[in-house]
Scaffold this active site. Structure first.
Site, PDB file in Angstrom:
ATOM      1  N   ASP A 135      82.304 -75.735  -3.949  1.00  0.00           N
ATOM      2  CA  ASP A 135      81.594 -76.575  -5.006  1.00  0.00           C
ATOM      3  C   ASP A 135      79.824 -76.098  -4.946  1.00  0.00           C
ATOM      4  OD1 ASP A 135      82.892 -78.153  -6.479  1.00  0.00           O
ATOM      5  OD2 ASP A 135      82.506 -79.825  -5.330  1.00  0.00           O
ATOM      6  N   ASP A 155      88.037 -79.606   6.684  1.00  0.00           N
ATOM      7  CA  ASP A 155      86.486 -79.627   6.544  1.00  0.00           C
ATOM      8  C   ASP A 155      86.045 -78.334   6.795  1.00  0.00           C
ATOM      9  OD1 ASP A 155      86.060 -82.066   5.518  1.00  0.00           O
ATOM     10  OD2 ASP A 155      85.660 -83.112   7.237  1.00  0.00           O
ATOM     11  N   ASP A 169      83.646 -77.360   8.410  1.00  0.00           N
ATOM     12  CA  ASP A 169      83.413 -76.883   9.906  1.00  0.00           C
ATOM     13  C   ASP A 169      84.484 -77.214  10.912  1.00  0.00           C
ATOM     14  OD1 ASP A 169      82.784 -79.779  10.841  1.00  0.00           O
ATOM     15  OD2 ASP A 169      81.687 -79.486   8.916  1.00  0.00           O
ATOM     16  N   ASP A 190      89.703 -90.356   1.448  1.00  0.00           N
ATOM     17  CA  ASP A 190      90.856 -90.031   2.361  1.00  0.00           C
ATOM     18  C   ASP A 190      91.546 -91.434   2.672  1.00  0.00           C
ATOM     19  OD1 ASP A 190      88.409 -91.130   3.624  1.00  0.00           O
ATOM     20  OD2 ASP A 190      88.217 -89.411   4.898  1.00  0.00           O
TER      21      ASP A 190
END
Length: 768
Positions: free
Chosen positions: A167, A233, A235, A330
């Site tokens: 993004d 994610d 990370d 989520d």
């Protein structure tokens, strides 16, 4: 069956309430409470098993109910004192909120579920898995590590696709009116396309940055067609066994939509860093992932946490993808699918390692988003009114959402004693005997209950600390979302920053003000105890309450006095073998600790130690005994940069090509037992007395450290942020042209999915 048990629980609960509301003398109450405390201690010491656990909870709740009954019926100021009645009612409301949350917590965690391992499935029967890694502005090195770890998972290569969802390089950003933003976005897109191609991953972006993370994920669903979707994610790096430990659950239940695993972090959050507790105290999130999610799993209410999870594509198609009404897509997605009759599984096994915010400001920003998102869901998708949910599912979601109202009672508890100390406002009516018989015993029993249930994942009084640190800022965020439920916007949490020196957080000043106010209250309480004999007993009791608040505020000052971070890259202890090639010498080594920047190693034998000691070359290659393929030996360029007194060496890595991150993934994320050992080393029970002593010690020394940070310091006190992405073209030692990237490469599955979508659109246009 769960509904019948719930009704039985309500029946016995009503009987317990009737018993707890019988009028007794103060002396009888004190004797009964002390007897319960003695029985709790005996159960804790000598009894084991689920029956003793239920008995422990029941006895503790008896004291809690007695206290609540007394508070409601006997302690409110009279109507003739409107100021005292108003303040007392606010305090009582805060206490009733806490008692309500206690009951919800006990219902949710009545029987935390421990699941059996899933069945192992033959490779030929495994479904196609699409791994989605949404990204916005993360450092290329972080993305390379996560993508390499995802590609290295133990799963048939022809059934595993890894997608980077960028993004930060959308068409909207590449065509931005600001030429610097446009150039940066184009450079990022080109660099990440090359990175993905080198690692065997697929790069995806979209036209516009709409609907934040949920929009990014939904845009990707139009280009993938696997049966299972994994969300990670940027990370969050998975360990090699992640899919093997989870995929089998989908074969046991056709209506299973979610397999969620815990989030485990390799770096400390700001509070852990500043109090130096990371290696010895459980992280703040371990109470949720270690106990609460298992409790929710018992009632089919474990929910999606945004990463480290597998979701069935058919279920997502039923809801048109990930829900995006709130900023916590989520939990909202899980709520929608649970209401439609889908089921979930929580696997309490650490299989993914991530990064936490490193500054207190980023930490608060993350918690503001979580808080606002959960309250958005409560206001716009209220689980109590949602059709299709089971009663215990409703309570599970209610518990998770109502928890985020904690800032108001926490601030009330911090400031309430000052009303009496400074302004002589009587917020409750009680004598010292009643305070001991009811309040003091309630506090002791509550502390015992919390420590009994959560002692291995939460030290005493740490919950109060985290709630206070967050509550100062979250209260405003709560008011904002209540007034305008659709107004909060998604904010990306900064990760991977490095702090170069000690400093005070930019958010520290409210904590100094509150600490000063509480310190003033403590001084006035001491004065009034001496000068006003008529209020001495009550002032002593309220003064103790204020003193505890002062200690908590003192520890919070330490939490916002940010220490310099000495480690650029988080480290993980491992047990791996390899060979270090220095010149013509090949020395067998044991690798004991590894990070994205290097590893600590020692010689495997005495002969190797001697060879290492006399080696004249400090730079070479580290060959790793691979977890992925025993026939090949991945290697990394390594240079010895330090030697410890015991002979251990620290070797720094140099990444010359993207494929080097595959070797790092093999070394660091090849064996998930390393993460289990890391987690288990911190899950040691901390008793109430030891935890209280530790908390008091922090309360005494941390304000002094925070005050020392007030002195002007030489140098730049700001964070060292990752370099702008336009400069990351030098990540692998060469520059890349800053050109607009070519069209995205697509897999055959993507082409097929896109063709199907176009056909649907054409048919819809014809119908119109």
């Amino acid at each position: 069956m769960s509904t019948l048990r719930f009704l039985a629980f309500l029946l016995f609960g009503a009987a317990a309430v009737a018993l707890a509301t019988q009028p007794v003398s103060v002396q009888a109450q004190l004797v009964a409470s002390l007897a319960v405390i003695f029985l709790l201690a005996a159960l804790w010491k000598f009894a084991r098993g689920p029956e003793s656990r239920q008995l422990f909870i029941a006895l503790a709740l008896f004291v809690v109910l007695r206290y609540v009954y007394w508070r409601i019926t006997s302690t409110l100021p009279p109507l003739s004192d409107p100021v005292g009645l108003t303040c007392g009612s606010i305090l009582l409301a805060a206490e009733l909120y806490c008692v309500t949350m206690l009951f919800l917590t006990l219902i949710v965690n009545a029987e935390p579920l421990t699941r059996e391992p899933p069945p192992q499935i033959e490779d030929e029967a495994l479904p196609v898995v699409d791994v989605l890694v949404p990204s916005y502005d993360e450092d290329a090195a972080i993305l390379a590590t996560t993508l390499a770890a995802a590609k290295s998972m133990d799963y048939p290569a022809d059934r595993l696709n890894v997608f980077l969802l960028d993004d930060g390089g959308t068409d909207q950003k590449c065509a931005h009116l600001d030429p610097q933003i446009a150039e940066r976005a184009c450079a990022r897109r080109a660099a990440l396309q090359e990175l993905c191609a080198a690692l065997g991953c697929y790069y995806l972006t979209r036209e516009r940055n709409e609907h934040a993370k949920a929009g990014n994920l939904n845009a990707a669903l139009a280009h993938v067609s696997g049966d299972i979707v994994v969300v990670l994610d940027a990370d969050h790096a998975p360990f090699r066994s992640f899919l093997r430990e989870t995929i089998g659950y989908f074969f046991e239940d056709d209506r299973l939509f979610l397999v969620q695993t815990p989030h485990v972090f390799l770096n400390p959050d700001p509070i852990e860093q500043n109090l130096r507790t990371f290696r010895r105290m459980p992280s703040e999130n371990e109470m949720f992932y270690g106990i609460t999610q298992r409790g929710l799993d018992k009632w089919n209410a474990a929910f999606f946490c945004g990463s480290a999870a597998l979701l069935r594509r058919a279920a997502l198609d039923e809801t048109d993808g990930f829900s995006g009404v709130s900023v916590t897509e989520d939990c909202e997605t899980a709520l929608e699918l649970h209401a439609r009759g889908w089921t979930s599984v929580y696997v309490d096994k650490p299989l993914v390692a991530g990064l936490q915010p490193e500054s207190f400001a980023s930490f608060i920003g993350q918690r503001v988003r979580w808080c606002q998102g959960m309250l958005q869901i409560f206001l716009l998708r209220n689980p109590l009114l949602k059709r299709g949910l089971e009663p215990l599912q409703r309570l599970g979601y209610l518990s998770s959402m109502a928890f985020w109202l904690f800032p108001f009672p926490r601030l009330v508890f911090m400031l309430a004693p000052l009303a009496f100390i400074l302004f002589d406002v009587k917020i409750f009516v009680s004598n010292i005997e009643e305070a001991i018989a009811y309040t003091a015993t309630y506090v002791v029993v509550n502390a015992m209950l919390q420590n009994y249930l959560f002692g291995k994942v939460r030290w005493p009084w740490v919950s109060e600390l985290y709630e206070y640190c967050q509550g100062v800022f979250l209260a405003k965020a709560i008011v904002s979302v209540v007034l305008r439920p659709r107004s909060p916007s998604f904010a990306v949490t900064t990760k991977g920053s490095a702090q170069t020196q000690d400093r005070l957080s930019e958010f520290a000043w409210p904590f100094f003000a509150l600490y000063g106010l509480l310190a003033l209250g403590a001084a006035v309480a001491v004065y009034r105890c001496i000068a006003e004999p008529g209020v001495r007993q009550l002032m002593f009791f309220v003064g103790l309450w204020n003193a505890f608040n002062l200690v908590t505020a003192g520890v919070a000052l330490g939490a916002v006095a940010e220490r310099r971070r000495r480690e650029t890259h988080p480290r993980l202890a491992v047990e791996r073998r390899g060979a270090l090639a220095l010149g013509e010498q090949h020395i067998r080594v044991a690798i004991e600790e590894v990070s994205a920047g290097g590893c600590r190693l020692r010689a495997a034998t005495e002969a190797d130690a001697q060879a290492l000691a006399v080696a004249k070359v400090a730079e070479g290659r580290l060959f790793i005994d691979s977890c992925v393929d025993a026939a090949r030996r991945p290697s990394l360029s390594a240079r010895i940069v330090s030697i410890a007194p015991d002979g251990r060496r620290w070797a720094a890595f140099a990444f010359s090509q993207p494929q080097d991150y595959l070797a790092l993934a093999d070394l660091m994320y090849g064996d998930a037992t390393a993460l289990e050992r890391f987690q288990a080393a911190r899950r040691k029970h901390k008793g109430i007395i030891a935890g209280t002593v530790q908390f008091l010690w922090w309360g005494a020394i941390e304000p002094l450290r925070a005050l020392a940070y007030l002195r002007p310091r030489a140098g730049d006190p700001t964070l060292r942020e990752p370099p702008p992405f336009a400069d990351l073209s030098t990540l692998f030692g060469r520059r890349q042209p800053r050109l607009r990237p070519p069209a995205q490469a697509r897999t055959p599955a993507q082409e097929k999915a896109s063709l199907a979508i176009e056909r649907k659109r054409s048919a819809a246009d014809e119908n119109v």
